[in-house]
Design an enzyme around this catalytic site. Sequence first.
Site, PDB file in Angstrom:
ATOM      1  N   LYS A  10       0.789  -1.003   0.063  1.00 11.06           N
ATOM      2  CA  LYS A  10      -0.477  -0.245  -0.042  1.00 11.06           C
ATOM      3  C   LYS A  10       0.953   1.362  -0.213  1.00 11.06           C
ATOM      4  CE  LYS A  10      -4.173  -1.667   1.984  1.00 11.06           C
ATOM      5  NZ  LYS A  10      -5.111  -1.599   2.957  1.00 11.06           N
ATOM      6  N   TYR A  50     -12.512  -1.232  -3.328  1.00  6.96           N
ATOM      7  CA  TYR A  50     -13.292  -1.808  -2.386  1.00  6.96           C
ATOM      8  C   TYR A  50     -14.305  -1.800  -2.536  1.00  6.96           C
ATOM      9  CZ  TYR A  50      -8.567  -2.063  -0.220  1.00  6.96           C
ATOM     10  OH  TYR A  50      -7.305  -1.762   0.644  1.00  6.96           O
ATOM     11  N   ASN A 113      -1.595   0.276   6.187  1.00  7.22           N
ATOM     12  CA  ASN A 113      -1.279  -0.813   6.539  1.00  7.22           C
ATOM     13  C   ASN A 113      -0.860  -1.257   5.926  1.00  7.22           C
ATOM     14  OD1 ASN A 113      -3.601  -1.555   5.740  1.00  7.22           O
ATOM     15  ND2 ASN A 113      -4.636  -2.439   7.078  1.00  7.22           N
ATOM     16  N   HIS A 116      -1.920  -5.607   1.612  1.00  4.54           N
ATOM     17  CA  HIS A 116      -3.806  -5.831   1.798  1.00  4.54           C
ATOM     18  C   HIS A 116      -3.563  -7.420   0.848  1.00  4.54           C
ATOM     19  CE1 HIS A 116      -7.799  -6.849   0.383  1.00  4.54           C
ATOM     20  NE2 HIS A 116      -7.082  -7.091  -0.980  1.00  4.54           N
ATOM     21  N   GLU A 127     -10.004  -9.986  -7.367  1.00  3.60           N
ATOM     22  CA  GLU A 127      -8.507  -8.989  -7.437  1.00  3.60           C
ATOM     23  C   GLU A 127      -8.014  -9.268  -7.922  1.00  3.60           C
ATOM     24  OE1 GLU A 127      -8.301  -9.140  -3.307  1.00  3.60           O
ATOM     25  OE2 GLU A 127      -9.934  -7.922  -2.740  1.00  3.60           O
TER      26      GLU A 127
HETATM   27  P1  CMP Z   1      -7.860  -4.445   3.802  1.00  5.08           P
HETATM   28  O1  CMP Z   1      -7.415  -5.570   3.778  1.00  5.08           O
HETATM   29  O2  CMP Z   1      -7.541  -4.107   2.031  1.00  5.08           O
HETATM   30  O3  CMP Z   1      -9.424  -3.871   3.511  1.00  5.08           O
HETATM   31  C1  CMP Z   1     -10.300  -2.836   3.478  1.00  5.08           C
HETATM   32  C2  CMP Z   1      -9.432  -1.903   4.962  1.00  5.08           C
HETATM   33  O4  CMP Z   1     -10.070  -0.984   5.232  1.00  5.08           O
HETATM   34  C3  CMP Z   1      -8.095  -2.487   5.661  1.00  5.08           C
HETATM   35  O5  CMP Z   1      -6.984  -3.079   4.777  1.00  5.08           O
HETATM   36  C4  CMP Z   1      -8.399  -1.091   6.738  1.00  5.08           C
HETATM   37  O6  CMP Z   1      -7.213  -0.643   5.875  1.00  5.08           O
HETATM   38  C5  CMP Z   1      -9.083  -0.233   6.205  1.00  5.08           C
HETATM   39  N1  CMP Z   1      -9.591   0.354   7.265  1.00  5.08           N
HETATM   40  C6  CMP Z   1      -9.427   1.578   7.206  1.00  5.08           C
HETATM   41  N2  CMP Z   1     -10.227   2.072   8.261  1.00  5.08           N
HETATM   42  C7  CMP Z   1     -10.842   0.720   8.541  1.00  5.08           C
HETATM   43  C8  CMP Z   1     -11.689   0.398  10.267  1.00  5.08           C
HETATM   44  N3  CMP Z   1     -11.961   1.312  10.840  1.00  5.08           N
HETATM   45  N4  CMP Z   1     -12.123  -0.638   9.994  1.00  5.08           N
HETATM   46  C9  CMP Z   1     -11.630  -2.022   9.525  1.00  5.08           C
HETATM   47  N5  CMP Z   1     -10.914  -1.978   8.108  1.00  5.08           N
HETATM   48  C10 CMP Z   1     -10.574   0.189   8.144  1.00  5.08           C
END
Ligand code: CMP
Length: 138
Positions: A10, A50, A113, A116, A127
């Site tokens: 990311k 998403y 984070n 993904h 995806e």
């Molecule tokens: P990802 O696995 O890419 O899929 C959805 C993403 O939403 C997740 O990683 C997080 O980085 C992002 N995200 C941001 N805010 C939240 C939240 N409050 N709870 C869960 N996912 C979140």
Amino acid sequence: MLQRTFSIVKPDAVRNGHTASILAEIEKAGFKIVSIKRMSLTEEQAQGFYAVHAARPFFGALTQFMASGAIFPMVLEKENAIADLRKLMGATNPANAEEGTIRKKFAESIEANAIHGSDAEDTAAFEIGYFFAGYELK
Ligand code: CMP
């Protein structure tokens, strides 16, 4: 049986110079990198990726963040790839991620984070198809 999954380094991890370290963790864990590229997403492209989260309160911030800089989408292969990558990544929120996981080492927050990974076979198929053409997946 070999399984494929989809992953993205990311924008936070790319900006912070963690791409190569994250790819090294992935290879050390036994994944073959089938295909990878560097690109940026428009907000519309991030919203399409998403779409399952469209109703969530964090959708706008998440899609803006994903369009905020370069990413490395990739297709990975190994036995049990989907579950094993999620274990290697650690919990979505790095505050809850286990020691030694990619998010524990490199993530900044629940949004920024670092990585993904697909959560199931059907989402992995969607995806992979969103980012890669068949001829890129030999
Ligand atoms: P990802 O696995 O890419 O899929 C959805 C993403 O939403 C997740 O990683 C997080 O980085 C992002 N995200 C941001 N805010 C939240 C939240 N409050 N709870 C869960 N996912 C979140």
